[in-house]
Design an enzyme around this catalytic site. Structure first.
Site, PDB file in Angstrom:
ATOM      1  N   LYS A 177     -58.793  47.588 -15.809  1.00  0.00           N
ATOM      2  CA  LYS A 177     -57.431  47.976 -16.194  1.00  0.00           C
ATOM      3  C   LYS A 177     -57.376  49.459 -16.610  1.00  0.00           C
ATOM      4  O   LYS A 177     -58.406  50.105 -16.762  1.00  0.00           O
ATOM      5  CB  LYS A 177     -56.933  47.052 -17.314  1.00  0.00           C
ATOM      6  CG  LYS A 177     -56.872  45.569 -16.888  1.00  0.00           C
ATOM      7  CD  LYS A 177     -55.836  45.327 -15.829  1.00  0.00           C
ATOM      8  CE  LYS A 177     -55.849  44.030 -15.072  1.00  0.00           C
ATOM      9  NZ  LYS A 177     -56.247  42.790 -15.606  1.00  0.00           N
TER      10      LYS A 177
HETATM   11  C1  LIG Z   1     -55.877  41.246 -15.570  1.00  0.00           C
HETATM   12  C2  LIG Z   1     -54.644  40.452 -15.588  1.00  0.00           C
HETATM   13  C3  LIG Z   1     -54.451  39.387 -16.482  1.00  0.00           C
HETATM   14  C4  LIG Z   1     -55.555  38.839 -17.337  1.00  0.00           C
HETATM   15  O1  LIG Z   1     -56.060  39.721 -18.232  1.00  0.00           O
HETATM   16  P1  LIG Z   1     -57.340  39.313 -19.103  1.00  0.00           P
HETATM   17  O2  LIG Z   1     -57.363  40.368 -20.153  1.00  0.00           O
HETATM   18  O3  LIG Z   1     -58.524  39.374 -18.192  1.00  0.00           O
HETATM   19  O4  LIG Z   1     -57.117  37.965 -19.642  1.00  0.00           O
HETATM   20  C5  LIG Z   1     -53.223  38.769 -16.523  1.00  0.00           C
HETATM   21  N1  LIG Z   1     -52.223  39.136 -15.707  1.00  0.00           N
HETATM   22  C6  LIG Z   1     -52.374  40.127 -14.807  1.00  0.00           C
HETATM   23  C7  LIG Z   1     -51.209  40.505 -13.950  1.00  0.00           C
HETATM   24  C8  LIG Z   1     -53.586  40.805 -14.704  1.00  0.00           C
HETATM   25  O5  LIG Z   1     -53.732  41.775 -13.798  1.00  0.00           O
END
Ligand SMILES: *Cc1c(COP(=O)(O)O)cnc(C)c1O
Length: 380
Positions: A177
């Protein structure tokens, strides 16, 4: 190899981690509180609650809002499994909604309108690729129907306005991210009482934390609701604090690289579509999606690019076609999502990339498409 996403980590992150270890308190404490305050400030919000992941945060938002069995929650199918799972965790029913079009792969307000029933309690907006959903249209949509707006803002860290459209928003700090703590997430809301409930739910429903007891504030506790262990720790918060300082610079870099893609892809690959092309609103530019021509074989394109040292991926396999959801919820037809999902290709985009690498990807994609169509001609 040029990867689709890469974390930006360096000496400052190492120093921050060493500092926590040297000081000795590694579980949730003052750094987590500071990370919450600074993250909220960055997004022009009053407060935030750090959690172990975006998925955990979405689960807590569902619980804190009282979503329960018998309720329906509108979700896009063009998203990651977590946006759907959080609805199932509380026993409610996810109802899949189509995207607007190939050029605007955000949830369609027309399809959402069509999918609303008297059981619809909430809607989860996903800011796909970092592009914010339309604030005023969705607010009106929710207000007219008395349903709650929730934002899965996993793609939108650093984007002011993300998390402020609905009642609550949740960010992800997973490794790929815009801001990472390896694993981690953050819940934001303007509703003080909602955030307090989420704060308590994050730590077993306890009325006082281990850290407060460590500081000798409140020697005992009560459990007043069924909570979970969804805490963040000091090591992750230390990483987050360092990352947060760089987030604006990194998102600006993502923006510049995205705009360069938008400029040169139409020249090199006129046959592909570029979603969000000329999009007027803001974006955190989390990923760089393109849509291949409908007669092209995506797997072949991906293999050719991989052979040229360029990793690509797909965001996302459409959720309504995944086994668990199909088995639980039955078949759904989402024409635009299906069309988009079958030809979407995600190109590399991260702040450590150079402009020359964007040029290289664009030319490689043109080359891959040309090679494949020549091969097809030769094969008749
Ligand atoms: C990465 C992601 C998540 C999950 O995030 P985590 O921190 O790994 O639980 C949820 N929704 C979207 C759209 C994502 O890209």
């Amino acid at each position: 190899m040029l990867f689709v996403a890469e974390p930006t980590l360096g000496e400052e992150e190492k120093r921050a981690l060493s500092e926590v270890i040297d000081q000795g308190w590694i579980t949730m404490g003052e750094r987590v509180s500071r990370f919450e305050r600074e993250f909220a400030e960055k997004h022009e919000m009053q407060d935030a609650v750090a959690v172990s992941s975006c998925t955990a945060g979405l689960h807590l938002v569902m619980l804190a809002l009282g979503i329960q069995p018998g309720d329906e929650v509108l979700v896009p199918a063009m998203t990651f499994a977590a946006s759907v799972n959080c609805v199932l965790y509380v026993g409610a029913r996810p109802v899949f909604v189509d995207i607007e079009s190939l050029d605007m792969p955000l949830m369609s307000i027309d399809d959402a309108t069509a999918k609303c029933t008297e059981k619809t309690k909430a809607i989860i907006l996903v800011h796909y690729a970092g592009y914010l959903a339309d604030r005023s249209r969705w607010r009106t949509f929710a207000a007219e129907r008395g349903i709650v707006l929730i934002e899965d803002a996993a793609h939108a860290a650093g984007m002011v306005g993300a998390g402020t459209i609905g009642t609550a928003g949740v960010f992800s700090f997973y490794g790929n991210k815009n801001l990472t703590t390896a694993e981690g997430g953050m819940v934001v809301s303007e509703d003080y009482h909602l955030l307090e409930r989420i704060r308590q739910l994050r730590a077993h429903g306890l009325t006082a934390s281990t850290f407060q007891r460590h500081l000798n504030q409140g020697i005992t506790y009560d459990v007043t609701m069924l909570g979970y262990n969804y805490r963040m720790d000091e090591l992750r918060a230390a990483l987050g604090l360092v990352q947060l300082k760089n987030l604006d610079t990194w998102n600006k870099k993502r923006r510049d690289l995205s705009l360069l893609y938008h400029k040169i892809l139409p020249r090199d690959c006129p046959e592909i579509r570029i979603p969000f092309y000329g999009h007027p609103g803001g974006s955190a530019h989390h990923i760089m999606p393109v849509v291949l021509p409908s007669d092209s074989n995506r797997q072949q394109v991906m293999s050719k690019l991989y052979g040229m040292g360029i990793q690509t991926t797909v965001h996302y396999p459409p959720a309504h076609k995944l086994s668990l959801y199909r088995d639980l919820l039955g078949p759904t037809r989402l024409p635009w999502t299906e069309k988009f999902a079958s030809h979407e290709l995600t190109l590399p985009l991260h702040p450590r990339m150079t402009e020359a690498q964007v040029e290289q990807v664009s030319e490689a994609l043109a080359e891959a498409l040309a090679q494949i169509s020549q091969q097809e001609l030769a094969d008749g």
